[in-house]
Design an enzyme around this catalytic site. Structure first.
Site, PDB file in Angstrom:
ATOM      1  CE  LYS A   1      16.871 -47.986 -27.234  1.00 18.86           C
ATOM      2  NZ  LYS A   1      17.629 -48.520 -26.090  1.00 18.86           N
TER       3      LYS A   1
ATOM      4  CD  GLN B   1      10.609 -48.438 -22.323  1.00 19.11           C
ATOM      5  OE1 GLN B   1      10.790 -48.517 -21.124  1.00 19.11           O
ATOM      6  NE2 GLN B   1      10.941 -47.367 -23.018  1.00 19.11           N
TER       7      GLN B   1
ATOM      8  CE  LYS C   1       7.793 -44.632 -21.286  1.00 10.89           C
ATOM      9  NZ  LYS C   1       8.755 -44.530 -20.195  1.00 10.89           N
TER      10      LYS C   1
ATOM     11  CE  LYS D   1      13.072 -49.804 -17.432  1.00  7.77           C
ATOM     12  NZ  LYS D   1      12.986 -48.424 -17.921  1.00  7.77           N
TER      13      LYS D   1
ATOM     14  CG  ASP E   1      15.039 -47.037 -15.453  1.00  3.87           C
ATOM     15  OD1 ASP E   1      14.300 -46.257 -16.071  1.00  3.87           O
ATOM     16  OD2 ASP E   1      14.722 -47.514 -14.354  1.00  3.87           O
TER      17      ASP E   1
HETATM   18  P1  NDP Z   1      18.414 -41.674 -11.528  1.00  4.29           P
HETATM   19  O1  NDP Z   1      18.926 -42.904 -10.882  1.00  4.29           O
HETATM   20  O2  NDP Z   1      19.341 -40.802 -12.282  1.00  4.29           O
HETATM   21  O3  NDP Z   1      17.665 -40.758 -10.450  1.00  4.29           O
HETATM   22  C1  NDP Z   1      16.609 -41.234  -9.675  1.00  4.29           C
HETATM   23  C2  NDP Z   1      16.258 -40.162  -8.658  1.00  4.29           C
HETATM   24  O4  NDP Z   1      15.084 -40.583  -7.951  1.00  4.29           O
HETATM   25  C3  NDP Z   1      17.330 -39.966  -7.601  1.00  4.29           C
HETATM   26  O5  NDP Z   1      17.267 -38.630  -7.145  1.00  4.29           O
HETATM   27  C4  NDP Z   1      16.896 -40.930  -6.504  1.00  4.29           C
HETATM   28  O6  NDP Z   1      17.378 -40.569  -5.230  1.00  4.29           O
HETATM   29  C5  NDP Z   1      15.400 -40.795  -6.567  1.00  4.29           C
HETATM   30  N1  NDP Z   1      14.756 -42.061  -6.135  1.00  4.29           N
HETATM   31  C6  NDP Z   1      15.037 -43.322  -6.562  1.00  4.29           C
HETATM   32  N2  NDP Z   1      14.269 -44.217  -5.936  1.00  4.29           N
HETATM   33  C7  NDP Z   1      13.507 -43.515  -5.081  1.00  4.29           C
HETATM   34  C8  NDP Z   1      12.538 -43.880  -4.134  1.00  4.29           C
HETATM   35  N3  NDP Z   1      12.186 -45.163  -3.953  1.00  4.29           N
HETATM   36  N4  NDP Z   1      11.950 -42.876  -3.442  1.00  4.29           N
HETATM   37  C9  NDP Z   1      12.295 -41.579  -3.659  1.00  4.29           C
HETATM   38  N5  NDP Z   1      13.218 -41.171  -4.536  1.00  4.29           N
HETATM   39  C10 NDP Z   1      13.824 -42.130  -5.223  1.00  4.29           C
HETATM   40  O7  NDP Z   1      17.201 -42.175 -12.454  1.00  4.29           O
HETATM   41  P2  NDP Z   1      16.520 -41.426 -13.666  1.00  4.29           P
HETATM   42  O8  NDP Z   1      16.477 -39.961 -13.416  1.00  4.29           O
HETATM   43  O9  NDP Z   1      17.099 -41.946 -14.911  1.00  4.29           O
HETATM   44  O10 NDP Z   1      15.033 -42.030 -13.595  1.00  4.29           O
HETATM   45  C11 NDP Z   1      13.992 -41.432 -12.810  1.00  4.29           C
HETATM   46  C12 NDP Z   1      12.647 -41.955 -13.286  1.00  4.29           C
HETATM   47  O11 NDP Z   1      12.464 -41.621 -14.670  1.00  4.29           O
HETATM   48  C13 NDP Z   1      12.449 -43.461 -13.209  1.00  4.29           C
HETATM   49  O12 NDP Z   1      11.088 -43.753 -12.960  1.00  4.29           O
HETATM   50  C14 NDP Z   1      12.806 -43.921 -14.615  1.00  4.29           C
HETATM   51  O13 NDP Z   1      12.210 -45.170 -14.943  1.00  4.29           O
HETATM   52  C15 NDP Z   1      12.185 -42.790 -15.414  1.00  4.29           C
HETATM   53  N6  NDP Z   1      12.706 -42.648 -16.768  1.00  4.29           N
HETATM   54  C16 NDP Z   1      14.026 -42.416 -17.002  1.00  4.29           C
HETATM   55  C17 NDP Z   1      14.487 -42.238 -18.293  1.00  4.29           C
HETATM   56  C18 NDP Z   1      15.899 -41.861 -18.581  1.00  4.29           C
HETATM   57  O14 NDP Z   1      16.180 -41.546 -19.750  1.00  4.29           O
HETATM   58  N7  NDP Z   1      16.789 -41.835 -17.624  1.00  4.29           N
HETATM   59  C19 NDP Z   1      13.572 -42.385 -19.443  1.00  4.29           C
HETATM   60  C20 NDP Z   1      12.186 -42.533 -19.087  1.00  4.29           C
HETATM   61  C21 NDP Z   1      11.805 -42.689 -17.794  1.00  4.29           C
HETATM   62  P3  NDP Z   1      18.791 -41.156  -4.694  1.00  4.29           P
HETATM   63  O15 NDP Z   1      19.826 -40.272  -5.296  1.00  4.29           O
HETATM   64  O16 NDP Z   1      18.657 -41.038  -3.235  1.00  4.29           O
HETATM   65  O17 NDP Z   1      18.866 -42.571  -5.177  1.00  4.29           O
END
Ligand code: NDP
Length: 449
Positions: free
Chosen positions: A92, A113, A116, A128, A168
């Site tokens: 998962k 993962q 976690k 993943k 993700d």
């Molecule tokens: P989203 O794609 O919804 O959002 C990602 C955010 O981070 C956006 O604001 C993006 O900006 C910014 N971002 C992406 N890459 C970079 C970078 N290289 N430098 C700076 N900012 C960046 O993703 P999520 O919110 O789902 O995921 C965010 C984090 O949380 C990740 O590490 C993910 O693995 C982790 N995560 C997510 C889960 C989930 O349920 N969604 C569960 C557990 C962990 P922009 O809009 O410009 O792309």
């Protein structure tokens, strides 16, 4: 290097087999470091080669993803699925769509993962996937064609009892919908093979909010138990403005905090009056625009180019919710100099090892990603349960289960750290608590000759 000869041998093997994969090596090193006292106390781990096995994925699938853009031109991306460990349940883990995706990134995420998912106390293994495809700037039709091609290959390797991917970075409700549609078309079955689905076709209420909400439940419990404090009256900085960041903002605010800064991959905004989340949601969720736009809609707000500057904004609680290694040692020192009291990782591995060390030696409460952001995958597992039962729980029911799971994870991590002489070190505690269950299951299941 480690004190244990066994750990040194295992890590040297990982380095030799995965040259140049810096994110993966970083993640393995951190876990092995935490496991030093566990390995010492349990000779069975070495006798049964548990660490050698746990650092090697059970299966890795790399594949071609050809698709046709709106101009009729053929594009090719690379797809990945790493099925890391199935000792305690079906693989998962999410699917990341971002140009920075490569084998190292997917393996680091898949490895993390495992622990976690174990911490959630639910029966899910670690995996993943993803692709170097960038959904940004693509039309809906282009995203659909990519997702269909991606799923055409992926469908051969997943299943509701085998491997259940989720969202993700870059994979939200739109992408999951396209992928689910293609899976169903190819397999002629309506099963819970993906999570993060829309509510009309098997999704769970509260899954969208789960990672951000869960992060805040964890941090609230950490503040309460380790500092007799809470979010109430705290100034909060959150990086990112995606799924995790938005719902972390909502819950931190509900718990009495004031969020004053958020960002995207171009820059960050500061709003001393407290960020207006409706405006952020409109820009990022509805218009898929840039965070910069906020200052045109809210007076008094500032925008700054670049991502790392957000950590110079004074705050009590910092919640990195964007991406890996976004807080380096300098950013950590800037936060510490400004009096930060707690850091909760919403993103996966957002703090470099040097940053983590700086927080820990300054006495800042530190909630590591593996534990603090497990609410997303925990709720995905609740979505799987609901799909299997062909039944849906209410938002309140799912949210209450999520809260209970996050509080439980905090205590398991806290107690495991204490048991092995690392009281208050939640990095070690989370790694140990997550590892122990998986190791036990691997020992019970033996080795195939
Ligand atoms: P989203 O794609 O919804 O959002 C990602 C955010 O981070 C956006 O604001 C993006 O900006 C910014 N971002 C992406 N890459 C970079 C970078 N290289 N430098 C700076 N900012 C960046 O993703 P999520 O919110 O789902 O995921 C965010 C984090 O949380 C990740 O590490 C993910 O693995 C982790 N995560 C997510 C889960 C989930 O349920 N969604 C569960 C557990 C962990 P922009 O809009 O410009 O792309």
């Amino acid at each position: 290097m480690f004190k244990s000869e066994y750990l040194n041998r295992v890590y040297a093997g990982v380095e030799a087999r995965n040259p140049g994969e810096k994110e993966f090596l970083q993640a393995v090193y951190e876990v092995l470091e935490s496991l030093e006292p566990v390995v010492e106390a349990n000779p069975r781990l070495e006798q049964n080669g548990i660490l050698e096995r746990i650092v090697e994925p059970e299966r890795q699938i790399f594949f071609r993803v050809p698709w046709v853009d709106d101009a009729g031109k053929v594009q090719v991306n690379r797809g990945f699925r790493v099925q890391f460990n199935s000792a305690i349940g079906p693989y998962k883990g999410g699917i990341r769509l971002h140009p920075s995706v490569n084998a190292s990134v997917i393996k680091f995420l898949g490895f993390e993962q495992i622990f976690k998912n174990s911490l959630t106390s639910l029966p899910i293994g670690g995996g993943k996937g993803g692709s170097d495809f960038d959904p940004k700037g693509k039309s809906d039709m282009e995203v659909m064609r990519f997702c269909q091609s991606f799923m055409t290959e992926l469908s051969k390797h997943i299943g509701a009892d085998t491997d259940v991917p989720a969202g993700d970075i870059g994979t939200g409700a739109r992408e999951i919908g396209f992928m689910y549609g293609q899976y169903k078309r190819l397999r002629n079955e309506f099963t819970g093979v993906l999570t993060g689905k829309g509510l009309t076709y098997g999704g769970s209420l509260a899954r969208t909010e789960a990672t951000g909400f869960g992060l805040c439940y964890f941090v609230e419990e950490m503040l309460k138990c380790m500092k007799n404090d809470s979010f109430k009256g705290k100034t909060v900085v959150i990086s990112g403005s995606g799924n995790v960041a938005i719902y972390a903002n909502q819950k931190a605010t509900e718990l009495g905090g004031k969020v004053v800064a958020m960002s995207d991959s171009n820059g960050y905004i500061v709003d001393k009056n407290g960020i207006n989340l409706d405006v952020v949601k409109q820009i990022k969720e509805v218009e898929r625009g840039r965070i910069k736009e906020y200052v045109n809609r809210v007076s008094g707000a500032e925008y700054h180019d670049g991502c790392s500057g957000i950590w110079t904004v004074k705050c009590d609680v910092a919640l990195p919710c964007a991406t890996q290694n976004e807080i380096n040692e300098d950013s950590a020192k800037a936060l510490i100099a400004n009096g930060v009291m707690a850091v909760g990782e919403g993103a996966n591995m957002p703090s470099t090892p040097e940053a983590v060390a700086a927080f820990q030696s300054a006495g800042v409460l530190f909630a590591p990603a593996k534990a603090a952001n497990a609410g997303g995958v925990a709720t995905s597992a609740l979505e799987m349960s609901q799909n299997s039962m062909r039944y849906s729980w209410t938002f309140e029911e799912v949210d209450a289960k999520l809260k209970g799971i996050m509080i439980n994870i905090f205590h398991n991590a806290y107690n495991a750290a204490e048991k092995y002489g690392k009281k208050g070190n939640l990095v070690a505690g989370a790694n140990i608590a997550g590892f122990e269950k998986v190791a036990e299951a691997m020992l019970a299941q033996g080795v195939a000759y």
